[in-house]
Design a protein around this motif. Structure first.
Motif, PDB file in Angstrom:
ATOM      1  N   VAL A 478       0.821  -1.218   0.000  1.00 45.30           N
ATOM      2  CA  VAL A 478       0.000   0.000   0.000  1.00 45.30           C
ATOM      3  C   VAL A 478       0.855   1.269   0.000  1.00 45.30           C
ATOM      4  O   VAL A 478       0.314   2.371   0.097  1.00 45.30           O
ATOM      5  CB  VAL A 478      -0.973   0.021   1.201  1.00 45.30           C
ATOM      6  N   SER A 479       2.178   1.119  -0.111  1.00 45.63           N
ATOM      7  CA  SER A 479       3.067   2.291  -0.022  1.00 45.63           C
ATOM      8  C   SER A 479       3.944   2.494  -1.249  1.00 45.63           C
ATOM      9  O   SER A 479       4.565   3.552  -1.391  1.00 45.63           O
ATOM     10  CB  SER A 479       3.976   2.162   1.210  1.00 45.63           C
ATOM     11  N   TYR A 480       4.037   1.488  -2.126  1.00 48.87           N
ATOM     12  CA  TYR A 480       4.913   1.584  -3.303  1.00 48.87           C
ATOM     13  C   TYR A 480       4.153   1.116  -4.535  1.00 48.87           C
ATOM     14  O   TYR A 480       3.514   0.061  -4.519  1.00 48.87           O
ATOM     15  CB  TYR A 480       6.159   0.719  -3.130  1.00 48.87           C
ATOM     16  N   SER A 481       4.248   1.886  -5.588  1.00 44.66           N
ATOM     17  CA  SER A 481       3.666   1.467  -6.863  1.00 44.66           C
ATOM     18  C   SER A 481       4.660   0.653  -7.686  1.00 44.66           C
ATOM     19  O   SER A 481       4.267  -0.008  -8.652  1.00 44.66           O
ATOM     20  CB  SER A 481       3.219   2.690  -7.666  1.00 44.66           C
ATOM     21  N   ARG A 522      -6.784   0.480   3.824  1.00 48.83           N
ATOM     22  CA  ARG A 522      -6.642  -0.596   2.834  1.00 48.83           C
ATOM     23  C   ARG A 522      -5.995  -1.827   3.455  1.00 48.83           C
ATOM     24  O   ARG A 522      -6.380  -2.963   3.138  1.00 48.83           O
ATOM     25  CB  ARG A 522      -5.842  -0.122   1.623  1.00 48.83           C
ATOM     26  N   LYS A 523      -5.027  -1.634   4.326  1.00 48.19           N
ATOM     27  CA  LYS A 523      -4.436  -2.785   5.017  1.00 48.19           C
ATOM     28  C   LYS A 523      -5.502  -3.520   5.825  1.00 48.19           C
ATOM     29  O   LYS A 523      -5.569  -4.762   5.800  1.00 48.19           O
ATOM     30  CB  LYS A 523      -3.289  -2.342   5.926  1.00 48.19           C
ATOM     31  N   ARG A 524      -6.324  -2.773   6.537  1.00 50.05           N
ATOM     32  CA  ARG A 524      -7.378  -3.417   7.327  1.00 50.05           C
ATOM     33  C   ARG A 524      -8.361  -4.153   6.428  1.00 50.05           C
ATOM     34  O   ARG A 524      -8.811  -5.258   6.751  1.00 50.05           O
ATOM     35  CB  ARG A 524      -8.105  -2.383   8.190  1.00 50.05           C
ATOM     36  N   ASN A 525      -8.698  -3.555   5.290  1.00 50.74           N
ATOM     37  CA  ASN A 525      -9.625  -4.208   4.360  1.00 50.74           C
ATOM     38  C   ASN A 525      -9.057  -5.515   3.825  1.00 50.74           C
ATOM     39  O   ASN A 525      -9.759  -6.532   3.729  1.00 50.74           O
ATOM     40  CB  ASN A 525      -9.943  -3.272   3.197  1.00 50.74           C
ATOM     41  N   ASP A 701     -15.065   2.309   1.126  1.00 57.50           N
ATOM     42  CA  ASP A 701     -13.814   1.547   1.236  1.00 57.50           C
ATOM     43  C   ASP A 701     -13.698   0.852   2.588  1.00 57.50           C
ATOM     44  O   ASP A 701     -12.819   1.153   3.399  1.00 57.50           O
ATOM     45  CB  ASP A 701     -12.607   2.465   1.011  1.00 57.50           C
ATOM     46  N   SER A 702     -14.559  -0.099   2.803  1.00 55.91           N
ATOM     47  CA  SER A 702     -14.564  -0.769   4.097  1.00 55.91           C
ATOM     48  C   SER A 702     -15.110  -2.179   3.981  1.00 55.91           C
ATOM     49  O   SER A 702     -15.724  -2.553   2.977  1.00 55.91           O
ATOM     50  CB  SER A 702     -15.393   0.022   5.114  1.00 55.91           C
TER      51      SER A 702
END
Length: 712
Positions: A478-481, A522-525, A701-702
Motif C-alpha cells: 500500500v506504499s509503493y507502486s 486498505r491494510k485493514r480491508n 472503502d470498508s
C-alpha cells in the motif's frame, strides 16, 4: 582420455586406521550412527569405484585418517569404527571416473559432505579448489582439478540427537482452526528488544517468551519457518558482500542451519520446538528438496555431485548438463530410489527426532515431475501419502516451478494443502480498484472451489495469503507502486512482477495524513478479507505491525534491517485489529469450514448455505457480476449444505466488501427472535456489538461484518 579420480598417493595424510577398531558395519541406517561404543558410517553411491571416510581433528582443520569403505551391500558402502564418539568431524571422498560428457564427476581431491549429516561445523569458504575442474575459460568443466578442497569445506559431525522431550505433544490443530504465520528465524528475532542479545537471530531466540507471547496474543496456531536446514550462500552474493538470507540453497537435508545455533548444538532446535509446542503452536518447516546448493555444471563439488552425479540429479539429453526446472542450476532426481529414500528419511527424521509438525515444499512441482510430466500418482507423492510417520503431518505444496507444465495450482491430492497465489493477486487487485474483479473476489473468498473442490479435498486445502517472504510486505503493497530492489545489486531487475501494489498518491514514507489514513484502511480491508475467507489463512511475520522492506520485493540477500522485522515502532493498533480478526474467525465456525459452499439448499431447513446479494438485497444477475460500477459485494454465509446434521451450526454471518462510496445495505430478515449485530467495521465507525435493523449504511472503502444474536 578423461582422467580417473585416483588420489595422488603422495598427498594422503598419515594412515591412522585404528586397525583394531574397524569392522564391516552395516548398510542401515545411512549416515553416521553412534551406538555408545563407536560409529557406523553408511553412504550411497552406485557408480563410485571406492569411497573413503575422512576423519578430522576436533577443530576440523587437519585430516587425521582416511579409511576405505571396503564393505558394500548393493549401492551402500559402510564401515564401523569403534571408539569414535559424538563430536567426531568427518567427510567422504569418492573415487571413480571424471567424464562430464557422460555425467560422471568423481574427484577424490574434493571432500564431500555426508548427505545424511545431522550436524555441520566449520566455516564454508568459496574457493576455486571446491570445483571438480580447473576453473577457467579454456575447457570449462571438462578439465580436472587436483587441489584438495577440505580447507574450504565445513565438516559433518557425528551427533547423538537424543533429547529430553518429556511430555511434549504435537498440538495437532484442526486445519479448519489453523492460522499460519510465515517467518524467518533470524528476521523474526534479530531486532526484537525483548530478546536477550545473545539469542537474537537463533532458534533459542525464536523460542523466547516475547515471541511466544506475541504469537499467542495474535492467535497464531502454526509457525511456518523459512528454510532452517543447512544452506550455503552463492558465490556471486558473497563477492558482493551479501548472503543468501532466505536460505533456499540447501546443502544438508538433516542438519539444522548452523547460523541459527548459538552453541552449535542440535538440541537448540529441539528446544525451540518444545517451547513452541508448550505454547500450543505447531512448527512447519519450509523444505527445499527440489535442488541443492551445487548449482549447474559449473558449480562446486560439495556432496551429491561427487558421490553419484547421475543418481542425485536430473540430467539433460547431453548428460554434461543439468535439467533446471528450479531456476537454481539443477533439479534433484526424486525419481531415483536412493534420492527418494533420502527425502523420505529426511522428512521422517524431522518429524520423529525433531518433532516438527509438517512441511511446506518449495517448488513442489519439481518433486512430482516424472518422465511424462507432473504426476500425482508418481513416486514422491505416493510415498508421502502412504507413509505412516507422515500421516499426521501438515503438508503444503508450493504448486509451481519453472519446468514444462510447472503451474499446478489445485492439482495436488489430499492431504496436501497448496499456496494459492491467485488469492493474493485477486485480493490485491480488488482493493486497488482494478475493474471487473467482483467474480474473482467471490471465487477467492470461497477458497477457490473451482480449483480445489475435487477428489474429496477440503476447503482448507487453499492456503490464502496476501503476502509472503517472496514479494512485498503488506505495508509496502500500500506504499509503493513499483519495487525498490536496488540494494540487491542487480539494477532493480530482479523480483516478482507484477506486484499489484499502489502507493496511493506517494511513493514510500509520507507525512500526508490523508494518504496514511487511506493506506491504513486498505491494510485493514485486505486483512479482513483474508480472515473472512474460506480456506487456511497465512500471515507474513511483521505485517501485523506495519513492517516495511522499503519496497524491496526480493529481500533474499538482505540479511540486515531491510529483511528483518522492525520492532522499533510497531503499529499496536493494527496488531490488535489482526488479533480481533483471528478471534472473530475462531468464534464463527461458518468462516472456517472444511466443506465448500455452493449456494445449495441444506437438508435440515432447505435454506441455501450461501447467498450473494447486492446492497439492495437482490441477488446479482449474470450482467451484474461483470458490471464495473458494482462496488459492494454482500455475502450471507451458513454451514455448508453437506455438513452432517449432528454438527450443523446455527451460526449465520453477513459480510459486505465495499470498495466504493458509502452505500446503504439492506440486511436479510434475521431468524425469528434474533437481530443482526454489527461485529466489524474496518472504517472504525461502528461500535462492535451494536444491534441493527433492516438497513445500515456501510462506509466507503470498508469491510463490514454482522452476525445474528438473540433479541433481548
Amino acid at each position: 582420455m578423461s582422467p580417473r579420480g585416483d588420489a595422488a598417493r603422495g598427498d594422503r595424510p598419515p594412515s591412522k586406521l585404528l586397525h583394531h577398531g574397524l569392522s564391516a558395519g552395516r548398510p542401515d541406517p545411512l549416515g553416521a550412527t553412534w551406538d555408545g561404543e563407536g560409529v557406523n558410517f553408511a553412504v550411497f553411491s552406485a557408480e563410485a569405484e571406492l569411497i573413503e571416510l575422512c576423519l578430522f581433528s576436533p577443530d576440523g582443520r587437519h585430516e587425521i585418517a582416511r579409511i576405505p569403505l571396503r564393505e558394500r551391500d548393493g549401492d551402500i558402502w559402510h564401515v564401523y569404527v569403534a571408539g569414535l564418539t559424538p563430536g567426531t568431524r568427518y567427510g567422504f571422498r569418492a573415487h571413480g571416473r571424471y567424464a562430464p560428457e557422460q555425467g560422471l564427476r568423481f574427484n577424490p581431491h574434493k571432500l564431500l559432505l555426508d548427505p545424511y549429516a545431522k550436524k555441520l561445523a566449520g566455516r564454508f569458504r568459496w574457493s576455486d579448489a571446491l570445483h571438480g575442474y580447473r576453473v577457467g575459460p579454456a575447457r570449462a568443466d571438462l578439465g580436472f582439478d587436483t587441489r584438495d578442497s577440505a580447507f574450504a569445506m565445513p565438516k559433518a559431525v557425528v551427533t547423538d540427537p537424543a533429547f529430553a522431550w518429556g511430555d511434549d505433544r504435537p498440538p495437532r490443530h484442526r486445519r479448519s482452526q489453523s492460522v499460519h504465520y510465515e517467518t524467518h528465524v533470524k528476521g523474526m528475532t534479530a531486532q526484537h528488544p525483548g530478546i536477550d542479545r545473545r539469542r537474537r537471530g537463533s532458534f533459542l531466540g525464536m523460542a523466547s517468551q516475547p515471541v511466544l507471547d506475541h504469537l499467542n496474543k495474535l492467535g497464531v496456531t502454526t509457525v511456518q519457518l523459512m528454510p532452517a536446514q543447512a544452506h550455503l550462500s552463492e558465490r556471486f552474493l558473497v563477492e558482493k558482500k551479501l548472503s543468501n538470507y532466505w536460505g533456499y540453497q540447501t546443502i544438508g537435508f538433516f542438519a539444522p542451519d548452523p547460523r541459527f545455533l548459538t552453541q552449535g548444538e542440535v538440541w537448540e532446535f529441539q528446544t525451540m520446538v518444545k517451547r513452541l509446542h508448550s505454547a500450543g503452536i505447531e512448527v512447519l518447516l519450509d523444505v527445499v528438496y527440489n535442488h541443492t546448493a551445487e548449482g549447474n555444471e559449473l558449480g562446486p563439488t560439495l556432496s551429491f555431485r561427487g558421490l553419484d552425479n547421475r543418481a542425485y540429479y536430473r540430467l539433460a539429453e547431453n548428460p554434461r548438463y543439468y535439467i533446471d526446472d528450479t531456476g537454481c542450476g539443477n533439479t534433484l532426481n526424486t525419481g531415483h530410489p536412493a534420492v527418494l529414500r533420502m527425502v523420505m528419511d529426511s522428512l521422517r527424521y524431522w518429524v520423529e527426532v525433531m518433532h516438527v509438525d509438517g512441511f511446506r515444499f518449495d517448488l513442489a512441482t519439481s518433486l512430482a515431475r516424472g518422465p511424462e510430466g507432473f504426476d500425482v500418482d508418481g513416486g514422491f507423492v505416493s510415498a508421502i501419502r502412504q507413509d505412516p510417520v507422515l500421516r499426521e503431518a501438515k503438508l503444503i505444496a508450493e504448486p509451481w516451478d519453472l519446468g514444462p507444465g510447472g503451474y499446478q495450482l489445485g492439482s495436488w491430492p489430499h492431504p496436501f494443502m497448496e499456496l494459492n497465489d491467485t488469492y493474493r493477486d485477486s485480493v490485491r487487485r480488488f482493493w486497488r480498484g482494478d475493474g471487473e474483479l467482483m467474480p474473482e473476489l467471490a471465487r477467492r473468498v470461497l477458497a477457490s472451489a473451482e480449483r480445489f473442490d475435487h477428489s474429496g479435498r477440503a476447503a482448507t486445502a487453499s492456503v490464502n495469503f496476501l503476502t509472503s517472504h517472496d514479494g512485498m510486505t503488506l505495508e509496502d503493497v500500500v506504499s509503493y507502486s513499483a519495487k525498490n530492489n536496488w540494494a540487491n545489486g542487480e539494477e532493480n531487475r530482479d523480483g516478482h512482477e507484477p506486484n499489484y501494489s499502489d502507493g496511493m498518491g506517494a511513493e514510500g514514507l509520507t507525512s500526508n495524513p490523508e494518504i496514511r489514513a487511506a493506506r491504513d484502511r486498505r491494510k485493514r480491508n485486505m486483512l479482513a478479507t483474508l480472515f473472512l475467507s474460506q480456506g487456511t489463512p497465512m500471515l507474513l511475520a511483521g505485517d501485523e505491525i506495519g513492517n516495511s522492506q522499503g519496497g524491496n520485493n526480493n529481500a533474499y540477500a538482505q540479511d540486515n534491517p531491510i529483511g528483518w522485522v522492525n520492532w522499533d515502532r510497531p503499529d499496536t493498533e493494527l496488531m490488535d485489529f489482526v488479533s480481533e480478526l483471528i478471534w472473530l474467525r475462531q468464534a464463527h465456525p461458518v468462516l472456517r469450514q472444511r466443506l465448500f459452499l455452493h449456494s445449495r439448499p441444506r437438508g435440515t431447513d432447505g435454506i441455501p448455505d450461501l447467498f450473494w446479494r447486492k446492497p439492495d438485497g437482490s441477488p446479482p444477475s449474470d450482467g451484474d457480476w461483470h458490471d464495473p460500477e458494482w462496488r459492494a459485494l454482500c455475502i450471507e454465509i451458513r454451514a455448508a449444505s453437506t455438513t452432517p446434521s449432528y454438527s450443523m451450526s446455527d451460526d449465520v454471518v453477513f459480510v459486505v466488501f465495499n470498495r466504493g462510496e458509502a452505500v446503504d445495505v439492506t440486511l436479510p430478515p434475521p431468524l425469528p427472535g434474533s437481530e443482526w449485530r454489527w461485529l466489524l467495521d474496518t472504517s472504525g465507525g461502528a461500535v462492535p456489538g451494536t444491534e441493527t435493523r433492516a438497513s445500515v449504511r456501510v462506509p466507503a472503502d470498508s469491510v463490514a461484518v454482522f452476525d445474528q444474536s438473540a433479541r433481548l
